[in-house]
Design a protein around this motif. Structure first.
Motif, PDB file in Angstrom:
ATOM      1  N   ALA A 108       0.728  -1.179  -0.064  1.00 35.52           N
ATOM      2  CA  ALA A 108      -0.108   0.042  -0.112  1.00 35.52           C
ATOM      3  C   ALA A 108       0.818   1.105  -0.334  1.00 35.52           C
ATOM      4  CB  ALA A 108      -0.979   0.064   1.123  1.00 35.52           C
ATOM      5  N   LEU A 109       0.282   2.425  -0.420  1.00 43.37           N
ATOM      6  CA  LEU A 109       1.047   3.758  -0.356  1.00 43.37           C
ATOM      7  C   LEU A 109       1.181   4.099   0.936  1.00 43.37           C
ATOM      8  CD1 LEU A 109       1.644   6.093  -2.127  1.00 43.37           C
ATOM      9  CD2 LEU A 109      -0.260   7.085  -1.731  1.00 43.37           C
ATOM     10  N   ALA A 110       2.337   4.319   1.369  1.00 45.33           N
ATOM     11  CA  ALA A 110       2.764   4.709   2.729  1.00 45.33           C
ATOM     12  C   ALA A 110       2.115   6.221   3.091  1.00 45.33           C
ATOM     13  CB  ALA A 110       4.280   4.785   3.014  1.00 45.33           C
ATOM     14  N   ASP A 111       1.935   6.470   4.300  1.00 48.78           N
ATOM     15  CA  ASP A 111       1.553   8.202   4.742  1.00 48.78           C
ATOM     16  C   ASP A 111       2.595   8.417   5.830  1.00 48.78           C
ATOM     17  OD1 ASP A 111       0.215  10.253   5.164  1.00 48.78           O
ATOM     18  OD2 ASP A 111      -1.412   9.086   6.217  1.00 48.78           O
ATOM     19  N   PRO A 112       3.353   9.458   5.541  1.00 45.36           N
ATOM     20  CA  PRO A 112       3.316  10.120   4.145  1.00 45.36           C
ATOM     21  C   PRO A 112       3.731   9.432   3.249  1.00 45.36           C
ATOM     22  CG  PRO A 112       5.150  11.097   5.792  1.00 45.36           C
ATOM     23  CD  PRO A 112       4.146  10.067   6.536  1.00 45.36           C
ATOM     24  N   ALA A 113       3.424   9.754   1.910  1.00 38.46           N
ATOM     25  CA  ALA A 113       3.796   8.827   0.772  1.00 38.46           C
ATOM     26  C   ALA A 113       5.179   9.391   0.311  1.00 38.46           C
ATOM     27  CB  ALA A 113       2.763   9.464  -0.277  1.00 38.46           C
ATOM     28  N   ASP A 114       5.711   8.198  -0.478  1.00 34.68           N
ATOM     29  CA  ASP A 114       7.183   8.580  -1.259  1.00 34.68           C
ATOM     30  C   ASP A 114       6.523   9.168  -2.347  1.00 34.68           C
ATOM     31  OD1 ASP A 114       9.811   7.607  -2.063  1.00 34.68           O
ATOM     32  OD2 ASP A 114       8.512   7.010  -3.679  1.00 34.68           O
ATOM     33  N   PRO A 115       7.234  10.446  -2.909  1.00 34.10           N
ATOM     34  CA  PRO A 115       7.109  11.117  -4.001  1.00 34.10           C
ATOM     35  C   PRO A 115       6.678  10.203  -5.209  1.00 34.10           C
ATOM     36  CG  PRO A 115       8.334  12.200  -2.780  1.00 34.10           C
ATOM     37  CD  PRO A 115       8.493  11.110  -2.099  1.00 34.10           C
ATOM     38  N   THR A 116       7.692   9.297  -5.351  1.00 39.04           N
ATOM     39  CA  THR A 116       7.615   8.342  -6.748  1.00 39.04           C
ATOM     40  C   THR A 116       6.422   7.476  -6.637  1.00 39.04           C
ATOM     41  OG1 THR A 116       9.998   8.512  -6.582  1.00 39.04           O
ATOM     42  CG2 THR A 116       9.007   6.672  -7.911  1.00 39.04           C
ATOM     43  N   GLN A 117       6.108   6.915  -5.535  1.00 40.25           N
ATOM     44  CA  GLN A 117       5.006   6.078  -5.460  1.00 40.25           C
ATOM     45  C   GLN A 117       3.573   6.735  -5.690  1.00 40.25           C
ATOM     46  OE1 GLN A 117       5.484   4.004  -1.624  1.00 40.25           O
ATOM     47  NE2 GLN A 117       6.475   2.035  -2.682  1.00 40.25           N
ATOM     48  N   ALA A 118       3.498   8.015  -4.973  1.00 40.66           N
ATOM     49  CA  ALA A 118       2.518   8.859  -5.127  1.00 40.66           C
ATOM     50  C   ALA A 118       2.108   9.188  -6.512  1.00 40.66           C
ATOM     51  CB  ALA A 118       2.620   9.939  -4.154  1.00 40.66           C
ATOM     52  N   ALA A 119       3.367   9.455  -7.285  1.00 39.37           N
ATOM     53  CA  ALA A 119       2.988   9.824  -8.642  1.00 39.37           C
ATOM     54  C   ALA A 119       2.744   8.568  -9.568  1.00 39.37           C
ATOM     55  CB  ALA A 119       4.407  10.355  -9.107  1.00 39.37           C
ATOM     56  N   ALA A 120       3.132   7.467  -9.160  1.00 37.77           N
ATOM     57  CA  ALA A 120       2.729   6.109  -9.749  1.00 37.77           C
ATOM     58  C   ALA A 120       1.167   6.011  -9.503  1.00 37.77           C
ATOM     59  CB  ALA A 120       3.516   5.062  -9.205  1.00 37.77           C
ATOM     60  N   VAL A 121       0.720   6.153  -8.372  1.00 38.40           N
ATOM     61  CA  VAL A 121      -0.835   5.950  -8.155  1.00 38.40           C
ATOM     62  C   VAL A 121      -1.517   7.300  -8.912  1.00 38.40           C
ATOM     63  CG1 VAL A 121      -2.314   6.527  -6.207  1.00 38.40           C
ATOM     64  CG2 VAL A 121      -0.402   5.099  -5.772  1.00 38.40           C
ATOM     65  N   VAL A 122      -1.030   8.423  -8.823  1.00 39.51           N
ATOM     66  CA  VAL A 122      -1.772   9.325  -9.647  1.00 39.51           C
ATOM     67  C   VAL A 122      -1.822   8.954 -11.123  1.00 39.51           C
ATOM     68  CG1 VAL A 122      -1.497  11.859 -10.330  1.00 39.51           C
ATOM     69  CG2 VAL A 122      -1.304  11.439  -8.121  1.00 39.51           C
ATOM     70  N   ARG A 123      -0.754   8.553 -11.656  1.00 40.78           N
ATOM     71  CA  ARG A 123      -0.717   8.234 -13.187  1.00 40.78           C
ATOM     72  C   ARG A 123      -1.447   7.101 -13.542  1.00 40.78           C
ATOM     73  NH1 ARG A 123       4.913   9.804 -12.675  1.00 40.78           N
ATOM     74  NH2 ARG A 123       5.479   7.828 -12.197  1.00 40.78           N
ATOM     75  N   CYS A 124      -1.536   5.952 -12.594  1.00 40.79           N
ATOM     76  CA  CYS A 124      -2.480   4.810 -12.740  1.00 40.79           C
ATOM     77  C   CYS A 124      -3.755   5.378 -12.741  1.00 40.79           C
ATOM     78  CB  CYS A 124      -2.149   3.900 -11.653  1.00 40.79           C
ATOM     79  SG  CYS A 124      -3.316   2.461 -11.880  1.00 40.79           S
ATOM     80  N   GLU A 262      -5.827  14.167  -3.823  1.00 44.36           N
ATOM     81  CA  GLU A 262      -5.287  13.972  -2.305  1.00 44.36           C
ATOM     82  C   GLU A 262      -4.295  13.112  -2.080  1.00 44.36           C
ATOM     83  OE1 GLU A 262      -7.962  13.304   1.784  1.00 44.36           O
ATOM     84  OE2 GLU A 262      -7.803  11.700   0.513  1.00 44.36           O
ATOM     85  N   ALA A 263      -4.055  12.080  -3.005  1.00 43.58           N
ATOM     86  CA  ALA A 263      -3.012  10.816  -2.883  1.00 43.58           C
ATOM     87  C   ALA A 263      -1.709  11.704  -3.189  1.00 43.58           C
ATOM     88  CB  ALA A 263      -3.217   9.964  -3.978  1.00 43.58           C
ATOM     89  N   ALA A 264      -1.708  12.915  -3.929  1.00 42.56           N
ATOM     90  CA  ALA A 264      -0.317  13.463  -4.138  1.00 42.56           C
ATOM     91  C   ALA A 264      -0.076  14.407  -3.244  1.00 42.56           C
ATOM     92  CB  ALA A 264      -0.980  14.525  -5.784  1.00 42.56           C
ATOM     93  N   GLY A 265      -1.236  15.022  -2.554  1.00 47.28           N
ATOM     94  CA  GLY A 265      -1.387  15.872  -1.369  1.00 47.28           C
ATOM     95  C   GLY A 265      -0.688  15.098   0.095  1.00 47.28           C
ATOM     96  N   ARG A 275       5.197  20.391  -5.633  1.00 51.17           N
ATOM     97  CA  ARG A 275       5.706  19.707  -6.855  1.00 51.17           C
ATOM     98  C   ARG A 275       4.718  18.460  -7.341  1.00 51.17           C
ATOM     99  NH1 ARG A 275      12.157  19.187  -5.574  1.00 51.17           N
ATOM    100  NH2 ARG A 275      12.686  21.317  -5.924  1.00 51.17           N
ATOM    101  N   ALA A 276       4.235  17.664  -6.291  1.00 51.39           N
ATOM    102  CA  ALA A 276       3.539  16.675  -6.470  1.00 51.39           C
ATOM    103  C   ALA A 276       2.053  17.155  -7.312  1.00 51.39           C
ATOM    104  CB  ALA A 276       3.191  15.652  -5.458  1.00 51.39           C
ATOM    105  N   LEU A 277       1.384  18.010  -6.477  1.00 53.62           N
ATOM    106  CA  LEU A 277       0.089  18.475  -7.060  1.00 53.62           C
ATOM    107  C   LEU A 277       0.281  19.293  -8.050  1.00 53.62           C
ATOM    108  CD1 LEU A 277      -1.150  19.679  -3.319  1.00 53.62           C
ATOM    109  CD2 LEU A 277      -2.032  17.964  -4.909  1.00 53.62           C
ATOM    110  N   THR A 278       1.188  20.044  -8.242  1.00 55.66           N
ATOM    111  CA  THR A 278       1.284  20.784  -9.497  1.00 55.66           C
ATOM    112  C   THR A 278       1.653  19.822 -10.807  1.00 55.66           C
ATOM    113  OG1 THR A 278       2.609  22.765  -8.602  1.00 55.66           O
ATOM    114  CG2 THR A 278       3.056  22.400 -11.187  1.00 55.66           C
ATOM    115  N   ALA A 279       2.404  18.394 -10.521  1.00 50.59           N
ATOM    116  CA  ALA A 279       2.377  17.399 -11.578  1.00 50.59           C
ATOM    117  C   ALA A 279       0.953  16.809 -12.020  1.00 50.59           C
ATOM    118  CB  ALA A 279       3.277  16.531 -11.112  1.00 50.59           C
TER     119      ALA A 279
END
Length: 353
Positions: A108-124, A262-265, A275-279
């Protein structure tokens, strides 16, 4: 459980170990279903049994979920698949409830999230959103005709806000830890009222045709490939599966996008979060999923969606005396305070693009 698995899925009861499902040593957040892990000679599966009759959906939903999941998988989205029963069904009705079997996923996605993993969740999630926008019309129309269960006492967010203000007064008069927990959730919920009024009740808003939506795309429903394994073949495939289409429905597609924002946040650190939210915002606009200025609607829409649940849990604590050990986890998942912070970041990112 072993008898159910044997009767409907053919699993040998003498060789199948069944135990309550635990994720990182704790029970997953679910107040409508029981979850068990079934291990047959090292093959691990998850059995889900609806325990709350109020949460039952029509039997047609379970085949419809698989049809829409097949559509998304053909579009390259790793939607988790059900293990079909012996008669081929995805959902098995027995003793007035429904059971489903699925592979046991982990990661699962950690909390707080790793930026690389959060980006993968967002793209998926964005790929999923595009796939859901192209669900064939007959499937969409069939889904639109299925009723949704009511799981809370008050479903309207305006009425829930009024209840939140009343409950906050009660919670702040008490000194026990459960009341403090409720107060900490209710305080930002009440503070969100002006924002929700401004963004969700303004006349002349853009009409959004209903689309097929997952509606519950929180981080727990994205299964990540463990970093030790490395990503599977193919670009951008760090997400192994998207799970839990139990709340599949037709509605506002911005709700799915709000969950992804919210995942990016959840990324730690102000700079990395920005950066995550801008992406996220740049990708959603580039794919035509989000129009200019619509980012200001995302968190208000998500807060309005979950506010009745937050208030109902507060009622359980303060009025009904139901002190479930899952309530702190739900408050953390649905935190209005976090969403207000994400909203501020999204507004700033939208102005900068």
């Amino acid at each position: 459980m072993r008898a159910l698995l044997a009767r409907h899925w053919g699993l040998d009861p003498g060789r199948t170990a069944v135990r309550p499902l635990l994720v990182d040593g704790a029970a997953p957040l679910s107040h409508t279903a029981g979850l068990w892990e079934a291990d047959t000679r090292g093959v691990r599966r998850v059995l889900k049994v609806r325990l709350n009759p109020d949460a039952l959906r029509p039997s047609a939903l379970y085949e419809l979920k698989e049809a829409i999941g097949d559509h998304c998988r053909r579009a390259g989205v790793p939607v988790g698949e059900a293990v079909p029963a012996l008669d081929g069904r995805a959902g098995v009705w027995c003793d007035g409830t429904v059971s489903e079997l699925a592979p046991r996923y982990g990661g699962a996605l950690a909390d707080p999230a790793d930026p690389t993993q959060a980006a993968a969740v967002v793209r998926c999630g964005l790929r999923l959103r595009r796939a859901l926008d192209t669900v064939p019309g007959p499937l969409r129309d069939e889904l639109a005709g299925l009723p949704l269960p009511s799981l809370v006492e008050v479903e309207d967010w305006r009425a829930a806000l009024a209840d939140a203000a009343r409950l906050l007064t009660t919670a702040e008069r008490r000194t026990d830890r459960w009341s403090r927990l409720a107060a900490d959730a209710l305080r930002p919920a009440v503070a969100s009222g002006p924002l929700l009024d401004e963004r969700l009740t303004a006349p002349g808003g853009r009409p959004r045709p209903p689309a097929v939506i997952h509606s519950d795309l929180h981080p727990h429903h994205f299964v990540l490939v463990p970093s030790a394994e490395g990503p599977p073949p193919g670009a951008d495939r760090a997400v192994r599966a998207v799970l839990d289409f139990d709340n599949l429905q037709t509605g506002d597609p911005l709700l799915d996008l709000a969950w992804l924002a919210e995942a990016a946040g959840r990324v730690a650190g102000a700079v990395a979060r920005r950066r995550a939210l801008t992406a996220f915002l740049g990708d959603a606009r580039r794919l035509g999923l989000l129009g200019p200025g619509e980012e200001t609607l995302l968190m208000p829409l998500l807060m309005a969606h979950s506010l009745p649940v937050v208030v109902d849990i507060a009622k359980d604590i303060l009025e009904r005396g139901d002190l479930s050990p899952q309530w702190p986890g739900y408050f953390a998942l649905l935190s209005p305070e976090r969403r207000l912070g994400v909203h501020r970041c999204l507004v700033a990112a939208g102005r900068a693009l």
